[in-house]
Design a protein around this motif. Structure first.
Motif, short mmCIF file in Angstrom:
data_model
loop_
_atom_site.label_atom_id
_atom_site.label_comp_id
_atom_site.label_asym_id
_atom_site.label_seq_id
_atom_site.Cartn_x
_atom_site.Cartn_y
_atom_site.Cartn_z
N MET A 79 21.42 -2.08 10.12
CA MET A 79 20.65 -2.34 9.21
C MET A 79 20.87 -1.62 7.65
SD MET A 79 16.39 -1.41 8.94
CE MET A 79 16.15 -2.42 10.53
N ASN A 80 20.87 -2.47 6.69
CA ASN A 80 21.43 -1.87 5.39
C ASN A 80 20.07 -1.52 4.80
OD1 ASN A 80 19.94 -4.07 4.31
ND2 ASN A 80 21.79 -5.21 4.40
N ARG A 81 20.04 -0.95 3.50
CA ARG A 81 18.95 -0.43 3.02
C ARG A 81 18.01 -1.44 2.62
NH1 ARG A 81 21.43 2.81 0.27
NH2 ARG A 81 21.00 4.69 0.74
N TYR A 82 18.26 -2.46 2.01
CA TYR A 82 17.21 -3.59 1.66
C TYR A 82 16.42 -3.96 2.72
CZ TYR A 82 15.20 -6.88 -1.49
OH TYR A 82 14.45 -7.91 -2.01
N GLU A 83 17.25 -4.34 3.83
CA GLU A 83 16.70 -4.83 5.01
C GLU A 83 15.53 -3.83 5.67
OE1 GLU A 83 19.93 -5.30 7.61
OE2 GLU A 83 20.34 -7.33 6.98
N PHE A 84 15.76 -2.26 5.41
CA PHE A 84 15.05 -1.44 5.73
C PHE A 84 13.74 -1.31 5.12
CE2 PHE A 84 13.39 2.53 4.64
CZ PHE A 84 12.66 3.14 5.89
N TYR A 85 13.91 -1.55 3.89
CA TYR A 85 12.61 -1.66 2.73
C TYR A 85 11.85 -2.89 2.90
CZ TYR A 85 13.90 2.49 0.35
OH TYR A 85 14.22 3.86 -0.02
N GLU A 86 12.49 -4.08 3.16
CA GLU A 86 11.99 -5.37 3.49
C GLU A 86 11.05 -5.18 4.77
OE1 GLU A 86 12.91 -9.89 4.78
OE2 GLU A 86 14.12 -8.84 3.32
N LEU A 87 11.80 -4.74 5.93
CA LEU A 87 11.04 -4.32 7.13
C LEU A 87 9.85 -3.54 7.18
CD1 LEU A 87 10.91 -4.74 10.27
CD2 LEU A 87 12.38 -2.61 10.45
N LYS A 88 9.82 -2.49 6.29
CA LYS A 88 8.72 -1.38 6.00
C LYS A 88 7.59 -1.82 5.30
CE LYS A 88 9.21 0.23 1.47
NZ LYS A 88 8.30 0.48 0.55
N SER A 89 7.95 -2.87 4.41
CA SER A 89 7.09 -3.79 3.42
C SER A 89 6.13 -4.56 4.31
CB SER A 89 7.48 -4.50 2.36
OG SER A 89 8.58 -3.56 1.67
N TRP A 90 6.75 -5.37 5.38
CA TRP A 90 6.27 -6.11 6.27
C TRP A 90 5.05 -5.43 7.12
CZ3 TRP A 90 5.14 -10.93 5.29
CH2 TRP A 90 6.08 -11.60 4.67
N LEU A 91 5.57 -4.00 7.23
CA LEU A 91 4.81 -3.10 8.41
C LEU A 91 3.45 -2.57 7.42
CD1 LEU A 91 4.30 -1.31 10.79
CD2 LEU A 91 5.86 0.39 9.72
N TYR A 92 3.68 -2.39 6.23
CA TYR A 92 2.65 -1.74 5.34
C TYR A 92 1.52 -2.87 4.97
CZ TYR A 92 5.38 2.23 3.96
OH TYR A 92 6.16 3.38 3.75
N LEU A 93 2.05 -4.15 4.93
CA LEU A 93 1.09 -5.00 4.49
C LEU A 93 -0.06 -5.27 5.38
CD1 LEU A 93 1.04 -7.06 2.18
CD2 LEU A 93 1.97 -9.06 3.65
N PRO A 94 -0.01 -5.39 6.65
CA PRO A 94 -1.27 -5.39 7.43
C PRO A 94 -2.05 -4.22 7.64
CG PRO A 94 0.52 -5.35 9.06
CD PRO A 94 1.11 -5.34 7.60
N VAL A 95 -1.55 -3.00 7.57
CA VAL A 95 -2.09 -1.91 7.44
C VAL A 95 -3.00 -1.84 6.06
CG1 VAL A 95 -2.01 0.77 7.58
CG2 VAL A 95 -0.43 -0.66 8.72
N ILE A 96 -2.43 -2.06 4.96
CA ILE A 96 -3.21 -2.21 3.54
C ILE A 96 -4.52 -3.23 3.78
CG2 ILE A 96 -3.00 -2.77 1.22
CD1 ILE A 96 -0.29 -1.53 1.43
N PHE A 97 -3.96 -4.40 4.32
CA PHE A 97 -5.28 -5.46 4.42
C PHE A 97 -6.24 -4.87 5.44
CE2 PHE A 97 -7.10 -9.20 6.46
CZ PHE A 97 -7.36 -9.91 5.55
N VAL A 98 -6.01 -4.32 6.44
CA VAL A 98 -7.16 -3.73 7.35
C VAL A 98 -7.74 -2.55 6.59
CG1 VAL A 98 -7.53 -2.43 9.35
CG2 VAL A 98 -5.99 -4.35 9.38
N GLY A 99 -7.24 -1.87 5.83
CA GLY A 99 -7.76 -0.59 4.87
C GLY A 99 -8.51 -1.11 3.91
N LEU A 100 -8.09 -2.46 3.20
CA LEU A 100 -8.87 -3.04 2.22
C LEU A 100 -10.32 -3.64 2.75
CD1 LEU A 100 -6.40 -4.67 0.02
CD2 LEU A 100 -7.73 -2.80 -0.65
#
Length: 356
Positions: free
Chosen positions: A1-22
Motif C-alpha cells: 500500500m502506497n502513501r496515497y492509498e493509505f490516505y484514501e483508505l483512512k478518509s473512507w474510515l473517517y467519513l462514517p464516524v464523522i457522519f455519526v458524530g454530526l
C-alpha cells in the motif's frame, strides 16, 4: 500500500464516524437546548460543547477527508484538485479547526471544574452535618455554578481560543501552482516560531495545563465519590441523580483525556527532536493519523455516553424523536414523587441546578 492509498483508505474510515458524530451532536444539541436542561450549568456547558463539536467535525472534513477521496477518475484532475484544495484547506480551514479544538478542550476543563465545585466542596463539609451539606451545596451552586457565570466563562474560552490560535493562519502559505508551502513552520527560516509557539506554548496550553487541571480535579472528585458512598445511600433521590451525572461527566472527561493523550505524546516527541517527525517516516504519519482518528472518535461518541448514563437525557430525547410536546412547567413523572397509591404526588421536588 502506497502513501496515497493509505490516505484514501483512512478518509473512507473517517467519513462514517464523522457522519455519526454530526448526527449525535445535533441530537445532543436538541436535548440540551430544552428548558429543563438549560436550567443547569452542566446542561448549558454541554449545549455549547455540542455546537463546538459539530463545528469541529465540519472543519475536519475538508482537511482530512474530502481532499483524499477519489472524486475524479482522471489522474491529473485528481492530483490538481488534491494539491489546490489541500493548500487552501491548510491555509484557511486548519486554523479554524484548531480554534474549535481549543474551545472543546477548555470546555471540558470547565466542566471538570464545575463538577469539582459541585461534588468536592459540599461533600467535604458533610462531616459537620447533613443540613449544612445541603445549604453549602445550594450556596455554591447559586453563587459559583450559575448560567451567567457559565456564559461568561464560555465567552472567555472562545476569545482565548481565537487569540491563541490566530498565529496559525501564518503556518502555511499558498505558493506557485497553488501548492501548500510551510511559511512560519519552516524550521530552517523560523526556528524560533517553531520552538516557542508551536512547541512550548502549544505543549503548555494545549496539553500540560488542561490535562493537569483535569487530572487533579477528577482525582479529588473520584475520591469524594468513594468516600461518600454510604452518605449518598441515605440522601434524597435527587442527590443520587447528581452522583450519576458526576459519573457520566467523569467518563466523558477521562475518555477525552485518553483520546488526546497520543497527540500529546507526538507533540512532545517533535519538541525533543526539534522537527516534524511525520516528514521523516511513514510510520510517524500513520501514528499522526491515529491520533487524529481518536480525537474524531471521541467527538463523535459523546452522545452515546450521555444517552447511556443520563436518564433525563434519554427521556427528553425519546420525547423529541416521538414529537411529543414538552411544557417548561410540566416535568416528567420520573422527577416527581409517587405516593403509596401509585399516583403522582402534587408536591414538587427541589432539583439541584447541577443535575443533568
Amino acid at each position: 500500500m502506497n502513501r496515497y492509498e493509505f490516505y484514501e483508505l483512512k478518509s473512507w474510515l473517517y467519513l462514517p464516524v464523522i457522519f455519526v458524530g454530526l448526527l449525535g451532536n445535533f441530537a445532543s444539541f436538541l436535548v440540551y437546548r430544552t428548558a429543563p436542561m438549560r436550567k443547569s450549568t452542566v446542561g448549558t456547558l454541554l449545549l455549547i460543547l455540542s455546537l463546538i463539536d459539530i463545528l469541529l467535525l465540519i472543519l475536519i472534513t475538508p482537511i482530512f477527508v474530502l481532499v483524499f477521496l477519489p472524486l475524479w477518475e482522471d489522474q491529473w484532475q485528481k492530483y490538481s484538485f488534491h494539491m489546490s484544495f489541500f493548500a487552501y484547506s491548510t491555509r484557511y480551514v486548519y486554523p479554524l479547526c484548531m480554534m474549535t479544538k481549543s474551545c472543546s478542550l477548555y470546555l471540558m476543563v470547565l466542566i471538570t471544574i464545575e463538577r469539582w465545585i459541585a461534588v468536592c466542596r459540599p461533600l467535604q463539609v458533610h462531616l459537620i452535618g447533613l443540613r449544612y451539606l445541603n445549604k453549602s451545596f445550594e450556596f455554591q451552586a447559586k453563587v459559583l455554578c450559575t448560567n451567567r457565570n457559565t456564559l461568561k466563562a464560555g465567552i472567555f474560552i472562545i476569545i482565548f481560543s481565537i487569540v491563541f490560535n490566530a498565529p496559525r493562519f501564518f503556518d502555511y502559505k499558498i505558493g506557485d501552482g497553488y501548492l501548500s508551502e510551510m511559511w512560519m513552520l519552516d524550521t530552517e527560516k523560523h526556528w524560533w516560531y517553531f520552538m516557542f509557539y508551536f512547541v512550548i506554548l502549544s505543549v503548555i496550553f494545549d496539553y500540560a495545563l488542561p490535562f493537569l487541571i483535569m487530572t487533579i480535579a477528577n482525582y479529588h472528585v473520584i475520591r469524594a465519590l468513594q468516600e461518600s458512598d454510604e452518605v449518598i445511600t441515605g440522601l434524597a433521590v435527587q442527590k443520587r441523580k447528581d452522583q450519576k451525572t458526576t459519573v457520566m461527566l467523569l467518563v466523558v472527561t477521562i475518555f477525552f483525556a485518553f483520546c488526546h493523550l497520543f497527540s500529546m505524546f507526538l507533540k512532545l516527541a517533535e519538541s525533543m527532536f526539534g522537527g516534524f517527525l511525520t516528514q521523516t517516516s511513514f510510520y510517524w504519519e500513520v501514528f499522526a493519523e491515529f491520533t487524529i482518528f481518536l480525537i474524531i472518535f471521541h467527538t463523535s461518541s459523546t452522545f452515546f455516553i450521555y444517552y447511556g448514563f443520563s436518564e433525563k437525557f434519554r427521556t427528553i430525547f425519546h420525547d423529541i424523536i416521538r414529537c411529543r410536546p414538552r411544557s417548561d412547567d410540566v416535568k416528567c413523572s420520573t422527577y416527581l414523587p409517587v405516593n403509596s397509591s401509585g399516583a403522582t404526588s402534587e408536591v414538587k421536588t427541589r432539583k439541584s441546578p447541577a443535575s443533568v
